[in-house]
Design a protein around this motif. Structure first.
Motif, PDB file in Angstrom:
ATOM      1  N   LYS A 188      11.139  39.771  81.898  1.00  0.00           N
ATOM      2  CA  LYS A 188      10.048  39.470  82.824  1.00  0.00           C
ATOM      3  C   LYS A 188       9.533  38.047  82.598  1.00  0.00           C
ATOM      4  O   LYS A 188       9.319  37.299  83.564  1.00  0.00           O
ATOM      5  N   LEU A 189       9.331  37.655  81.357  1.00  0.00           N
ATOM      6  CA  LEU A 189       8.854  36.305  81.058  1.00  0.00           C
ATOM      7  C   LEU A 189       9.879  35.245  81.465  1.00  0.00           C
ATOM      8  O   LEU A 189       9.518  34.204  82.024  1.00  0.00           O
ATOM      9  N   TYR A 190      11.134  35.512  81.192  1.00  0.00           N
ATOM     10  CA  TYR A 190      12.204  34.573  81.533  1.00  0.00           C
ATOM     11  C   TYR A 190      12.294  34.396  83.049  1.00  0.00           C
ATOM     12  O   TYR A 190      12.344  33.274  83.554  1.00  0.00           O
ATOM     13  N   LYS A 191      12.277  35.499  83.780  1.00  0.00           N
ATOM     14  CA  LYS A 191      12.348  35.417  85.245  1.00  0.00           C
ATOM     15  C   LYS A 191      11.136  34.697  85.815  1.00  0.00           C
ATOM     16  O   LYS A 191      11.251  33.923  86.766  1.00  0.00           O
ATOM     17  N   LYS A 192       9.960  34.929  85.249  1.00  0.00           N
ATOM     18  CA  LYS A 192       8.738  34.253  85.699  1.00  0.00           C
ATOM     19  C   LYS A 192       8.856  32.754  85.480  1.00  0.00           C
ATOM     20  O   LYS A 192       8.514  31.958  86.363  1.00  0.00           O
ATOM     21  N   GLU A 193       9.344  32.355  84.324  1.00  0.00           N
ATOM     22  CA  GLU A 193       9.491  30.924  84.051  1.00  0.00           C
ATOM     23  C   GLU A 193      10.498  30.288  85.007  1.00  0.00           C
ATOM     24  O   GLU A 193      10.279  29.197  85.514  1.00  0.00           O
ATOM     25  N   MET A 194      11.602  30.979  85.245  1.00  0.00           N
ATOM     26  CA  MET A 194      12.606  30.458  86.184  1.00  0.00           C
ATOM     27  C   MET A 194      12.006  30.316  87.587  1.00  0.00           C
ATOM     28  O   MET A 194      12.194  29.310  88.255  1.00  0.00           O
ATOM     29  N   SER A 195      11.264  31.330  88.005  1.00  0.00           N
ATOM     30  CA  SER A 195      10.635  31.321  89.323  1.00  0.00           C
ATOM     31  C   SER A 195       9.605  30.189  89.431  1.00  0.00           C
ATOM     32  O   SER A 195       9.574  29.453  90.415  1.00  0.00           O
ATOM     33  N   LYS A 247       4.473  40.812  68.838  1.00  0.00           N
ATOM     34  CA  LYS A 247       3.168  40.154  68.956  1.00  0.00           C
ATOM     35  C   LYS A 247       3.268  38.903  69.825  1.00  0.00           C
ATOM     36  O   LYS A 247       2.418  38.657  70.683  1.00  0.00           O
ATOM     37  N   VAL A 248       4.309  38.110  69.645  1.00  0.00           N
ATOM     38  CA  VAL A 248       4.511  36.917  70.476  1.00  0.00           C
ATOM     39  C   VAL A 248       4.653  37.317  71.945  1.00  0.00           C
ATOM     40  O   VAL A 248       4.060  36.696  72.833  1.00  0.00           O
ATOM     41  N   LEU A 249       5.416  38.365  72.211  1.00  0.00           N
ATOM     42  CA  LEU A 249       5.591  38.823  73.592  1.00  0.00           C
ATOM     43  C   LEU A 249       4.273  39.311  74.187  1.00  0.00           C
ATOM     44  O   LEU A 249       3.973  39.029  75.355  1.00  0.00           O
ATOM     45  N   ASP A 250       3.472  40.028  73.392  1.00  0.00           N
ATOM     46  CA  ASP A 250       2.155  40.471  73.857  1.00  0.00           C
ATOM     47  C   ASP A 250       1.297  39.274  74.269  1.00  0.00           C
ATOM     48  O   ASP A 250       0.634  39.296  75.307  1.00  0.00           O
ATOM     49  N   ILE A 251       1.289  38.238  73.448  1.00  0.00           N
ATOM     50  CA  ILE A 251       0.495  37.038  73.727  1.00  0.00           C
ATOM     51  C   ILE A 251       0.985  36.368  75.015  1.00  0.00           C
ATOM     52  O   ILE A 251       0.189  36.014  75.891  1.00  0.00           O
ATOM     53  N   GLU A 252       2.288  36.214  75.131  1.00  0.00           N
ATOM     54  CA  GLU A 252       2.856  35.532  76.296  1.00  0.00           C
ATOM     55  C   GLU A 252       2.605  36.321  77.583  1.00  0.00           C
ATOM     56  O   GLU A 252       2.278  35.742  78.613  1.00  0.00           O
ATOM     57  N   LEU A 253       2.764  37.631  77.534  1.00  0.00           N
ATOM     58  CA  LEU A 253       2.494  38.457  78.712  1.00  0.00           C
ATOM     59  C   LEU A 253       1.030  38.333  79.129  1.00  0.00           C
ATOM     60  O   LEU A 253       0.723  38.180  80.319  1.00  0.00           O
ATOM     61  N   ALA A 254       0.116  38.395  78.160  1.00  0.00           N
ATOM     62  CA  ALA A 254      -1.317  38.281  78.469  1.00  0.00           C
ATOM     63  C   ALA A 254      -1.634  36.908  79.057  1.00  0.00           C
ATOM     64  O   ALA A 254      -2.384  36.815  80.040  1.00  0.00           O
ATOM     65  N   ASP A 255      -1.072  35.847  78.481  1.00  0.00           N
ATOM     66  CA  ASP A 255      -1.309  34.488  78.986  1.00  0.00           C
ATOM     67  C   ASP A 255      -0.860  34.335  80.434  1.00  0.00           C
ATOM     68  O   ASP A 255      -1.473  33.615  81.211  1.00  0.00           O
ATOM     69  N   LYS A 256       0.203  35.012  80.790  1.00  0.00           N
ATOM     70  CA  LYS A 256       0.756  34.896  82.145  1.00  0.00           C
ATOM     71  C   LYS A 256       0.295  36.025  83.061  1.00  0.00           C
ATOM     72  O   LYS A 256       0.757  36.143  84.183  1.00  0.00           O
ATOM     73  N   LYS A 257      -0.610  36.866  82.526  1.00  0.00           N
ATOM     74  CA  LYS A 257      -1.159  38.001  83.279  1.00  0.00           C
ATOM     75  C   LYS A 257      -0.049  38.899  83.838  1.00  0.00           C
ATOM     76  O   LYS A 257      -0.066  39.286  85.005  1.00  0.00           O
ATOM     77  N   LEU A 258       0.904  39.205  82.973  1.00  0.00           N
ATOM     78  CA  LEU A 258       2.018  40.086  83.326  1.00  0.00           C
ATOM     79  C   LEU A 258       1.928  41.360  82.498  1.00  0.00           C
ATOM     80  O   LEU A 258       1.369  41.359  81.406  1.00  0.00           O
ATOM     81  N   GLU A 259       2.483  42.432  83.024  1.00  0.00           N
ATOM     82  CA  GLU A 259       2.572  43.700  82.308  1.00  0.00           C
ATOM     83  C   GLU A 259       3.991  44.229  82.404  1.00  0.00           C
ATOM     84  O   GLU A 259       4.689  43.987  83.376  1.00  0.00           O
TER      85      GLU A 259
END
Length: 167
Positions: free
Chosen positions: A103-110, A44-56
């Motif tokens: 994906k979230l980790y790489k996005k944050e690093m980027s 659920k946390v990952l779903d929220i974070e992906l949606a917030d960052k508009k990632l799939e």
């Protein structure tokens, strides 16, 4: 010494999240129910974070993670499922979660302008664990058996600490 330090760090990481996510005191000491609670809450946390960052997370990314996981086990997904340890759905959920974390980790690093992590796979794994710990600290989880309790019928309420809606 390095192996010992990694083992202690891994133990502390897992046990800190068990206390944070397990729905009851009994579940904190019972690994199978705790694994389900942790997986559902983390999902659920990952779903929220992906949606917030508009990632799939794509089907191909999940497939690649599943292939990597089963290769580490030295088995095919069919052999894992046939062995009864996990269903195909569970293997694919684990693949989704790993792909989402990456994906979230790489996005944050980027976004931070940081270079891709260097070093061996264990170093990258430790960095991702630290990222997940920081990510989970952004959320409040109300577990069954606590006061205040989650909404009736739920094992936990998950919400961002900055005032987000309950999910």
């Amino acid at each position: 010494v390095t192996v010992g330090a990694r083992a202690v760090a891994s133990y502390q990481f897992v046990h800190s999240h068990v206390g944070f996510l397990a729905p009851t005191a009994e579940a904190q000491v019972e690994p199978f129910r705790t694994n389900v609670a942790v997986a559902l809450t983390l999902g659920k946390v990952l779903d929220i974070e992906l949606a917030d960052k508009k990632l799939e997370v794509t089907a191909d990314e999940i497939k690649n993670e599943v292939s990597a996981m089963t290769a580490k086990m030295g088995k095919t997904i069919e052999e894992v499922v046939k062995g009864g340890a996990m269903s195909r759905t569970e293997v694919e959920r684990q693949g989704f979660m790993q792909a989402a974390i990456d994906k979230l980790y790489k996005k944050e690093m980027s976004d931070a302008g940081a270079p891709a992590p260097q070093g061996d796979a264990s170093t990258a794994g430790i960095m991702r664990q630290l990222y997940m710990r920081r990510l989970l600290e952004k959320y409040e989880v109300r577990k069954r058996g606590e006061d205040p309790a989650p909404q009736a019928g739920l094992f936990a309420d998950v919400r961002k600490r900055d005032g987000g809606a309950v999910v």
